[in-house]
Design a protein around this motif. Structure first.
Motif, short mmCIF file in Angstrom:
data_model
loop_
_atom_site.label_atom_id
_atom_site.label_comp_id
_atom_site.label_asym_id
_atom_site.label_seq_id
_atom_site.Cartn_x
_atom_site.Cartn_y
_atom_site.Cartn_z
N LYS A 271 9.35 4.55 8.60
CA LYS A 271 8.10 5.34 8.63
C LYS A 271 8.04 6.27 7.44
O LYS A 271 9.00 6.96 7.10
CB LYS A 271 8.04 6.14 9.93
CG LYS A 271 6.84 7.06 10.05
CD LYS A 271 6.83 7.80 11.37
CE LYS A 271 5.68 8.80 11.46
NZ LYS A 271 5.59 9.45 12.80
N ILE A 272 6.88 6.29 6.78
CA ILE A 272 6.61 7.25 5.73
C ILE A 272 5.87 8.43 6.35
O ILE A 272 4.77 8.26 6.91
CB ILE A 272 5.76 6.61 4.61
CG1 ILE A 272 6.52 5.45 3.95
CG2 ILE A 272 5.37 7.67 3.56
CD1 ILE A 272 5.68 4.67 2.95
N SER A 273 6.47 9.59 6.32
CA SER A 273 5.86 10.76 6.94
C SER A 273 4.68 11.26 6.10
O SER A 273 4.69 11.17 4.87
CB SER A 273 6.88 11.88 7.11
OG SER A 273 7.92 11.45 7.97
N SER A 274 3.67 11.75 6.80
CA SER A 274 2.46 12.23 6.12
C SER A 274 2.75 13.50 5.30
O SER A 274 3.59 14.31 5.68
CB SER A 274 1.37 12.54 7.14
OG SER A 274 1.10 11.39 7.91
N SER B 125 0.82 -1.21 0.00
CA SER B 125 0.00 0.00 0.00
C SER B 125 0.86 1.27 0.00
O SER B 125 0.44 2.32 -0.50
CB SER B 125 -0.93 0.02 1.22
OG SER B 125 -0.22 0.30 2.41
N GLY B 126 2.05 1.19 0.59
CA GLY B 126 2.97 2.31 0.58
C GLY B 126 2.47 3.55 1.31
O GLY B 126 2.84 4.67 0.94
N THR B 127 1.66 3.36 2.34
CA THR B 127 1.07 4.51 3.03
C THR B 127 1.71 4.82 4.39
O THR B 127 1.88 5.98 4.75
CB THR B 127 -0.43 4.31 3.25
OG1 THR B 127 -0.64 3.06 3.94
CG2 THR B 127 -1.17 4.27 1.92
N LEU B 128 2.07 3.78 5.15
CA LEU B 128 2.58 3.99 6.50
C LEU B 128 4.07 3.70 6.63
O LEU B 128 4.81 4.44 7.28
CB LEU B 128 1.80 3.13 7.51
CG LEU B 128 0.31 3.42 7.64
CD1 LEU B 128 -0.35 2.40 8.59
CD2 LEU B 128 0.09 4.84 8.17
N PHE B 129 4.51 2.59 6.00
CA PHE B 129 5.91 2.17 6.10
C PHE B 129 6.40 1.62 4.77
O PHE B 129 5.62 1.12 3.97
CB PHE B 129 6.08 1.09 7.18
CG PHE B 129 5.89 1.60 8.58
CD1 PHE B 129 6.95 2.12 9.30
CD2 PHE B 129 4.63 1.56 9.18
CE1 PHE B 129 6.77 2.60 10.57
CE2 PHE B 129 4.43 2.04 10.46
CZ PHE B 129 5.51 2.56 11.16
N LYS B 130 7.72 1.74 4.57
CA LYS B 130 8.34 1.10 3.42
C LYS B 130 9.45 0.20 3.92
O LYS B 130 10.10 0.49 4.94
CB LYS B 130 8.92 2.15 2.46
CG LYS B 130 9.98 3.05 3.07
CD LYS B 130 10.45 4.10 2.07
CE LYS B 130 11.49 5.05 2.69
NZ LYS B 130 11.93 6.08 1.73
N CYS B 131 9.65 -0.92 3.24
CA CYS B 131 10.69 -1.86 3.62
C CYS B 131 12.01 -1.40 3.01
O CYS B 131 12.13 -1.27 1.79
CB CYS B 131 10.35 -3.27 3.13
SG CYS B 131 11.56 -4.52 3.63
N ILE B 132 12.99 -1.13 3.87
CA ILE B 132 14.29 -0.69 3.37
C ILE B 132 15.32 -1.82 3.39
O ILE B 132 16.39 -1.70 2.82
CB ILE B 132 14.82 0.54 4.13
CG1 ILE B 132 14.97 0.26 5.62
CG2 ILE B 132 13.91 1.74 3.89
CD1 ILE B 132 15.63 1.41 6.38
#
Length: 228
Positions: free
Chosen positions: A225-228, A151-158
């Motif tokens: 964490k993907i910042s809003s 979904s790529g909304t809250l977190f991304k796997c690094i």
């Protein structure tokens, strides 16, 4: 696959310098103790829903803060944590999306989640399954992780690492003690099914240099964490 201890994998994948860390589903606190005494973390907080586990943790690790809570209700302020860790606890935490929402709340911008989850395979699995069968929970959790990351909304796997975690015991009694320490609730099945568990332990272990050894398959994720 390479072989890494739980501790070695953690310190090779996560930087703790000056970081505030929360270990979610900390149980009796051993990984909290490790992070507090063997890394450069600024602070370590353990969170668990079982008071009996926290009582044991407090006795063993006085330098760690322990709080009653769950992965979906962390008793910490917004954006107060740099690193959240899950050591074989994410599959016990319920809906992955709800967990990620709570992690997103407590983590600072660019904060990370470190997930260490064993796979429901390997020679230790049929032994542990008699104590607690988490096969279905793990499958649901890994599927939930895939959905959330897609979904790529809250977190991304690094980063993702697959490896074997070597676990060895000098005897069956040491195996029992280890699992009772992981969760006091495990004492009941260990007593009630002792003969069967003991048979499976000796049938599946590899005797190496006087130790009963298992290579346990692990997948570790670092999620940012993907910042809003």
């Amino acid at each position: 696959m390479k072989r890494l201890s739980r501790d070695a994998a953690l310190v090779s994948l996560v930087s703790f310098v000056g970081k505030n860390v929360v270990d979610v589903g900390c149980g009796t606190g051993d990984m909290c103790g490790f992070m507090r005494t063997k890394t450069t973390a600024l602070s370590v907080t353990g969170v668990d829903p079982k008071q009996v586990s926290l009582s044991s943790a407090l006795q063993k690790w006085p330098g760690v803060a322990f709080r009653l809570g769950s992965a979906q209700s962390i008793p910490l302020p917004n954006e107060s944590v740099d690193v959240c860790t899950f050591f074989n606890s994410l599959h016990h935490s319920g809906d992955v999306h709800a967990v990620f929402q709570e992690m997103h709340r407590v983590l600072k911008p660019s904060g990370i989640i470190y997930v260490h989850e064993s796979r429901a395979e390997g020679r230790l699995t049929p032994v542990v399954r008699q104590i607690e069968d988490c096969s279905a929970l793990k499958a649901t959790t890994f599927a939930g992780l895939d959905v959330e990351l897609a979904s790529g909304t809250l977190f991304k796997c690094i980063r993702q690492e697959d490896f074997f975690q070597p676990i060895a015991f000098p005897n069956y009694e040491a195996f029992e003690t280890y699992f009772k320490n992981v969760d006091p609730d495990f004492e009941k099945p260990l007593v009630e099914k002792k003969e069967l568990i003991q048979q499976l332990f000796f049938a599946n272990a590899t005797l190496t240099e006087g130790l009963y050894a298992f290579d346990h398959p692990i997948t570790a994720f670092i999620l940012e964490k993907i910042s809003s």
